[in-house]
Scaffold this motif. Sequence first.
Motif, mmCIF file in Angstrom:
data_model
loop_
_atom_site.group_PDB
_atom_site.id
_atom_site.type_symbol
_atom_site.label_atom_id
_atom_site.label_comp_id
_atom_site.label_asym_id
_atom_site.label_seq_id
_atom_site.Cartn_x
_atom_site.Cartn_y
_atom_site.Cartn_z
ATOM 1 N N GLU A 8 -0.235 9.690 13.639
ATOM 2 C CA GLU A 8 -0.316 8.233 13.660
ATOM 3 C C GLU A 8 0.217 7.661 14.975
ATOM 4 O O GLU A 8 -0.169 6.558 15.361
ATOM 5 C CB GLU A 8 0.452 7.661 12.473
ATOM 6 C CG GLU A 8 -0.176 8.023 11.130
ATOM 7 C CD GLU A 8 0.427 7.252 9.972
ATOM 8 O OE1 GLU A 8 1.498 6.638 10.175
ATOM 9 O OE2 GLU A 8 -0.166 7.256 8.881
ATOM 10 N N LYS A 9 1.073 8.407 15.662
ATOM 11 C CA LYS A 9 1.575 7.928 16.949
ATOM 12 C C LYS A 9 0.473 7.935 17.998
ATOM 13 O O LYS A 9 0.331 6.974 18.776
ATOM 14 C CB LYS A 9 2.741 8.810 17.401
ATOM 15 C CG LYS A 9 3.292 8.446 18.780
ATOM 16 C CD LYS A 9 4.439 9.361 19.189
ATOM 17 C CE LYS A 9 4.954 8.999 20.575
ATOM 18 N NZ LYS A 9 6.060 9.899 21.004
ATOM 19 N N HIS A 46 0.804 3.194 3.365
ATOM 20 C CA HIS A 46 1.703 2.675 4.395
ATOM 21 C C HIS A 46 2.893 1.981 3.746
ATOM 22 O O HIS A 46 2.783 1.345 2.710
ATOM 23 C CB HIS A 46 0.966 1.697 5.310
ATOM 24 C CG HIS A 46 -0.275 2.294 5.904
ATOM 25 N ND1 HIS A 46 -0.297 3.536 6.478
ATOM 26 C CD2 HIS A 46 -1.538 1.808 5.985
ATOM 27 C CE1 HIS A 46 -1.531 3.796 6.901
ATOM 28 N NE2 HIS A 46 -2.291 2.765 6.608
ATOM 29 N N LYS A 47 4.044 2.068 4.403
ATOM 30 C CA LYS A 47 5.268 1.532 3.836
ATOM 31 C C LYS A 47 5.207 0.024 3.671
ATOM 32 O O LYS A 47 5.621 -0.528 2.663
ATOM 33 C CB LYS A 47 6.459 1.908 4.728
ATOM 34 C CG LYS A 47 6.738 3.412 4.740
ATOM 35 C CD LYS A 47 7.960 3.727 5.581
ATOM 36 C CE LYS A 47 8.253 5.222 5.573
ATOM 37 N NZ LYS A 47 9.432 5.556 6.395
ATOM 38 N N ASP A 48 4.680 -0.656 4.687
ATOM 39 C CA ASP A 48 4.624 -2.114 4.574
ATOM 40 C C ASP A 48 3.666 -2.536 3.480
ATOM 41 O O ASP A 48 3.904 -3.488 2.755
ATOM 42 C CB ASP A 48 4.226 -2.752 5.912
ATOM 43 C CG ASP A 48 2.937 -2.143 6.461
ATOM 44 O OD1 ASP A 48 2.483 -1.128 5.907
ATOM 45 O OD2 ASP A 48 2.405 -2.687 7.453
ATOM 46 N N GLN A 75 2.358 13.947 10.075
ATOM 47 C CA GLN A 75 1.803 12.596 9.956
ATOM 48 C C GLN A 75 2.354 11.642 11.018
ATOM 49 O O GLN A 75 1.580 10.882 11.617
ATOM 50 C CB GLN A 75 2.066 12.036 8.555
ATOM 51 C CG GLN A 75 1.449 10.659 8.337
ATOM 52 C CD GLN A 75 1.686 10.142 6.939
ATOM 53 O OE1 GLN A 75 2.399 10.753 6.158
ATOM 54 N NE2 GLN A 75 1.090 9.020 6.602
ATOM 55 N N PRO A 76 3.668 11.649 11.335
ATOM 56 C CA PRO A 76 4.144 10.740 12.392
ATOM 57 C C PRO A 76 3.497 11.016 13.750
ATOM 58 O O PRO A 76 3.215 10.076 14.508
ATOM 59 C CB PRO A 76 5.655 11.022 12.421
ATOM 60 C CG PRO A 76 5.983 11.565 11.075
ATOM 61 C CD PRO A 76 4.787 12.348 10.672
ATOM 62 N N GLN A 130 -6.038 -0.266 -0.513
ATOM 63 C CA GLN A 130 -5.601 0.930 0.206
ATOM 64 C C GLN A 130 -5.109 1.989 -0.767
ATOM 65 O O GLN A 130 -5.418 3.169 -0.629
ATOM 66 C CB GLN A 130 -4.498 0.550 1.195
ATOM 67 C CG GLN A 130 -3.972 1.723 2.029
ATOM 68 C CD GLN A 130 -4.980 2.228 3.034
ATOM 69 O OE1 GLN A 130 -5.905 1.512 3.382
ATOM 70 N NE2 GLN A 130 -4.813 3.468 3.467
ATOM 71 N N GLY A 143 -3.275 6.503 15.689
ATOM 72 C CA GLY A 143 -3.276 5.233 14.970
ATOM 73 C C GLY A 143 -2.936 5.421 13.508
ATOM 74 O O GLY A 143 -3.058 6.508 12.935
ATOM 75 N N ARG A 144 -2.508 4.339 12.887
ATOM 76 C CA ARG A 144 -2.090 4.370 11.493
ATOM 77 C C ARG A 144 -3.271 4.648 10.569
ATOM 78 O O ARG A 144 -4.358 4.103 10.740
ATOM 79 C CB ARG A 144 -1.457 3.024 11.116
ATOM 80 C CG ARG A 144 -0.692 3.054 9.816
ATOM 81 C CD ARG A 144 0.006 1.747 9.554
ATOM 82 N NE ARG A 144 -0.936 0.661 9.322
ATOM 83 C CZ ARG A 144 -0.588 -0.561 8.940
ATOM 84 N NH1 ARG A 144 0.692 -0.850 8.798
ATOM 85 N NH2 ARG A 144 -1.492 -1.490 8.746
ATOM 86 N N GLY A 145 -3.051 5.513 9.591
ATOM 87 C CA GLY A 145 -4.077 5.844 8.620
ATOM 88 C C GLY A 145 -5.002 6.969 9.032
ATOM 89 O O GLY A 145 -5.875 7.372 8.248
ATOM 90 N N LYS A 146 -4.834 7.511 10.242
ATOM 91 C CA LYS A 146 -5.743 8.563 10.718
ATOM 92 C C LYS A 146 -5.416 9.920 10.100
ATOM 93 O O LYS A 146 -6.218 10.854 10.225
ATOM 94 C CB LYS A 146 -5.675 8.666 12.243
ATOM 95 C CG LYS A 146 -6.136 7.408 12.960
ATOM 96 C CD LYS A 146 -7.566 7.067 12.591
ATOM 97 C CE LYS A 146 -8.040 5.822 13.342
ATOM 98 N NZ LYS A 146 -9.436 5.471 12.988
#
Length: 753
Positions: free
Chosen positions: A276-277, A376-378, A272-273, A398, A280-283
């Motif tokens: 997303e790197k 997502h963490k945030d 996953q990292p 989400q 993009g986030r959520g892909k």
Amino acid sequence: MMAIPKPAASEEPTAAAQAPRRDPRDLTNLGEILSCLSSYQSEEAELSASLTELLSDRDSITESLQLLQSLIPSLDDLHGESSRLVNKVSSTAHTAERVGGRVKSLDQEMGRISQAVDRVGQVMELKSSLMQLQASIDTQDWESATRYCARAMSLPPQVISGPFAEAVVPTAENHLPPSQTLQTAREQLLSIFLKNFAHASRSRDAAATSRYFKLFPLIGWETEGLEAYASFVVDLVRVRAPTSANTASPLYHVTVLTALFENVATIVDQHQPVVEKYYGRGKMQSVVERLLEECDRVVRNTLSNWREDRAIGKKLSAIGSSPFSLNTLRKQHSSNTANEDDSPNPREIDKVLSEIAGMCGRWSLFRKFLVEQLQHKDLSEDLAEVSAENEDPGSSAQLSEQVRLLENSSSQKDFDELLSSCYIPLEIWYIRAIIEKAHRLSTCDFSQTPPVTTTPDDVFYMLKTVYTRLLSAGSLKTVESTTTILKEVMERDYAGGIKNKLDDAYRNTGSSSARPERSERESRSSLVILLNDLDVSLSHMDRLTKDLLAYPAGTQLYLDAEQQGVKSAIMSLSGSTAKFAAILKSGVEQMFNQLMRAKMRTLIPDVYKDVSYLLDENSYANVEHQDIVRKRFTKFWEGLADGYKDTFTENNYRMLFGLALDTLLRPWEKHILTFHFSELGAVHFDRDLRSIIAYLSSQTTFGDIRDKFVRLQQISLLLNLDNGEDVEAFYNGSGVPWRLNIQEAKSIVGLKV
């Protein structure tokens, strides 16, 4: 200019003159004519006086006019200067306007020149990028080709498709428009990257796989790159069972699913990292969807093989015809052991249920991991704050998306169907069979105090086992529905079974005429033990609820939004205690009515037989020494309560004790009102009453005995009033919270002689 003063004397006549005057033509008689003429004369006099006053002040007016005449030359000079200044400013303004217009036109020309230069630069960059792109493709330098392609794609579309670019960029070798050339190069790179990525993934070349994976989004093929990557990771987690595997093992199918879910979780956690790197986030969610499709395939095959290996269809058919099936729970059945020989072995059913809970629990844990991992963490922190302060449905969109992704998967539906069609019927059959067996094989250990049978311990131990297994399945919907059925099972099968035994014991009480005392002792012993079972069941249920609330599966397998629902379901399990308490109360009352009430009818008359409270000093000393009332009451009460205190639980004995006192006190009060009392007799009655209350209090560990004797104590208080004291004044001014009314108080005092 000086102001012209007006005389104050003229103000009032002027105000009078301003009054509306009548038209002389409207006058009709002599009086009106004379009145009108008089008003005109008065006005004329006022005007003459005013003119005279003004003429007398002519000097000040003349001075003001001379002052104004002296200012005329200065005003003429100012007018001339202002005219000259206006002419100069107008000329300068016209010049500035002409210069500003020319500067503005120059700025516009400079802007158009700058745009033209930028456009030329962009077109030249486009031409250079396309040429270098083609050269990099020819030399198979894929990173450079990707970089030049991304540079060309970063230019505005109107530049790439514009007429200037279409006229300048094409060359003799590549005469196509630049937009078409760029698209062709992108498609060529996509084909090459897909081919090389597939080759690298098949050869398990991690470096090459990562190299081509991060090139896809740079040239706009993000979706295609994720699809290729998803195919790659699906192949990584594909699980194939070995041909020599022992499918009869109770852990085989659980192990297959555990290996599948652990592999998928490892892939998601590690990759996953990276996704997303570069994407993009959520892909990562699209990759997880493909992984879930592989999970659906394996889960479907595993559950199908499991049903076949465990002969689930035959087991469901067998329990369907059993008296302990879910369908017969609400029906009246004649005998629980009618088809016992045809029923499946409970141990086999227990193993099957453990397998189901194990497989479903692995899925629930995997499901929770995916939801939390994709969230997502945030956003997770924001949702935690929102849920703590104010629940906002839009803020958890989400999270809801991740939950829907898992809920709509085929695996979730397969596990839900497994729980509803297999687990719940088998689990209900199992617990009902255990309860029936516990009732049938119930024995009592008379060496323990108080005596109880093995039924409560056996049933609640198995109920805890069943419910912990239910929680370990990780399905909130199944927990809620099964809890409702388990409550009904405990009320009908468990508590109902004890009630049937109580009814049989009540019917057998006094039925034997050969040895009635022995028959009564045996019936009483049976009733006491059964009632103790019910009381112990109440405490077992409370302890079970607390233990289940502390069970770790309640937080490990369920989403945060589901944990409150699980706690509510566990708390609702204790709702069956109302049925236990109702049967217990009814049973104690019925036992009291059958075995004790008749004996208590003569207790008070026997205690006070030949007793008198008309005492003088000699007789008072004699009765004080004999203490007949206390001794008789103690003897009768011990004979009445013999065998209950040591055999009943504390709660049951309290209930029985309370029933006995409630039955005893009202006749006691009425019997006391048949006596007459001397002063010393009232004192002796008070001593008798206190000694009996002290004795009864010593027979119990609960402290509500004295509250039941309040009326008798108030009777004693009234009997011991001084002879000269007014009853009504004492009643109203003593501050005692009376249980007796004033009429009763007066009649009690009237018993004194």
